[in-house]
Write a protein that holds these residues in place. Sequence first.
Motif, PDB file in Angstrom:
ATOM      1  N   ASN A   8       0.854  -1.175   0.000  1.00  0.00           N
ATOM      2  CA  ASN A   8       0.000   0.000   0.000  1.00  0.00           C
ATOM      3  C   ASN A   8       0.898   1.236   0.000  1.00  0.00           C
ATOM      4  OD1 ASN A   8      -1.533   2.257   1.088  1.00  0.00           O
ATOM      5  ND2 ASN A   8      -3.125   0.760   1.509  1.00  0.00           N
ATOM      6  N   LEU A   9       0.890   1.972  -1.098  1.00  0.00           N
ATOM      7  CA  LEU A   9       1.766   3.143  -1.215  1.00  0.00           C
ATOM      8  C   LEU A   9       1.462   4.196  -0.165  1.00  0.00           C
ATOM      9  CD1 LEU A   9       2.020   3.659  -5.076  1.00  0.00           C
ATOM     10  CD2 LEU A   9       3.790   2.854  -3.522  1.00  0.00           C
ATOM     11  N   GLU A  10       0.201   4.367   0.161  1.00  0.00           N
ATOM     12  CA  GLU A  10      -0.156   5.368   1.165  1.00  0.00           C
ATOM     13  C   GLU A  10       0.447   5.009   2.531  1.00  0.00           C
ATOM     14  OE1 GLU A  10      -4.058   7.641   3.025  1.00  0.00           O
ATOM     15  OE2 GLU A  10      -4.353   5.835   1.835  1.00  0.00           O
ATOM     16  N   GLU A  11       0.325   3.735   2.924  1.00  0.00           N
ATOM     17  CA  GLU A  11       0.896   3.309   4.204  1.00  0.00           C
ATOM     18  C   GLU A  11       2.409   3.485   4.212  1.00  0.00           C
ATOM     19  OE1 GLU A  11      -0.332  -0.670   5.149  1.00  0.00           O
ATOM     20  OE2 GLU A  11      -2.444  -0.123   5.202  1.00  0.00           O
ATOM     21  N   LYS A  15       4.564   5.935   6.625  1.00  0.00           N
ATOM     22  CA  LYS A  15       5.627   5.392   7.483  1.00  0.00           C
ATOM     23  C   LYS A  15       6.939   6.137   7.268  1.00  0.00           C
ATOM     24  CE  LYS A  15       3.908   0.728   8.185  1.00  0.00           C
ATOM     25  NZ  LYS A  15       4.090  -0.689   7.914  1.00  0.00           N
ATOM     26  N   MET A  16       7.141   6.596   6.037  1.00  0.00           N
ATOM     27  CA  MET A  16       8.359   7.339   5.711  1.00  0.00           C
ATOM     28  C   MET A  16       8.214   8.820   6.061  1.00  0.00           C
ATOM     29  SD  MET A  16       9.331   5.522   2.091  1.00  0.00           S
ATOM     30  CE  MET A  16      10.992   6.174   1.977  1.00  0.00           C
ATOM     31  N   GLU A  17       7.033   9.182   6.587  1.00  0.00           N
ATOM     32  CA  GLU A  17       6.729  10.558   6.969  1.00  0.00           C
ATOM     33  C   GLU A  17       6.905  11.533   5.809  1.00  0.00           C
ATOM     34  OE1 GLU A  17       8.880  11.427  10.590  1.00  0.00           O
ATOM     35  OE2 GLU A  17       7.684   9.983  11.713  1.00  0.00           O
ATOM     36  N   LEU A  18       6.363  11.131   4.659  1.00  0.00           N
ATOM     37  CA  LEU A  18       6.416  11.948   3.448  1.00  0.00           C
ATOM     38  C   LEU A  18       5.000  12.367   3.065  1.00  0.00           C
ATOM     39  CD1 LEU A  18       8.838   9.724   1.358  1.00  0.00           C
ATOM     40  CD2 LEU A  18       9.393  11.936   2.388  1.00  0.00           C
ATOM     41  N   THR A  19       4.893  13.516   2.449  1.00  0.00           N
ATOM     42  CA  THR A  19       3.619  13.955   1.895  1.00  0.00           C
ATOM     43  C   THR A  19       3.507  13.460   0.458  1.00  0.00           C
ATOM     44  OG1 THR A  19       4.491  16.022   1.004  1.00  0.00           O
ATOM     45  CG2 THR A  19       3.689  16.067   3.300  1.00  0.00           C
ATOM     46  N   GLN A  20       2.300  13.500  -0.082  1.00  0.00           N
ATOM     47  CA  GLN A  20       2.130  13.148  -1.488  1.00  0.00           C
ATOM     48  C   GLN A  20       2.965  14.079  -2.361  1.00  0.00           C
ATOM     49  OE1 GLN A  20      -2.126  13.341  -2.076  1.00  0.00           O
ATOM     50  NE2 GLN A  20      -2.369  11.159  -1.646  1.00  0.00           N
TER      51      GLN A  20
END
Length: 67
Positions: A8-11, A15-20
């Motif tokens: 799941n790319l969103e998860e 987890k990497m604490e990145l925004t879209q």
Amino acid sequence: MKGGGILNLEELREKMELTQKEVADGCEISRNYYCQIENEVRKPSVPVAKKLLSFLKLSRPFLKLEL
């Protein structure tokens, strides 16, 4: 987990604490296009899939992409 992907790319992004926007900018695509990929509305092109894998430091088996 959303339908087609192994990961799941969103998860992962969260987890990497990145925004879209940060992922999109890192892959040189629009945030809107990245959002569509993340929500499985669109499949990434081969070049974009490779950029995503590289930016997120993943190998191809982690994503179910038709490359």
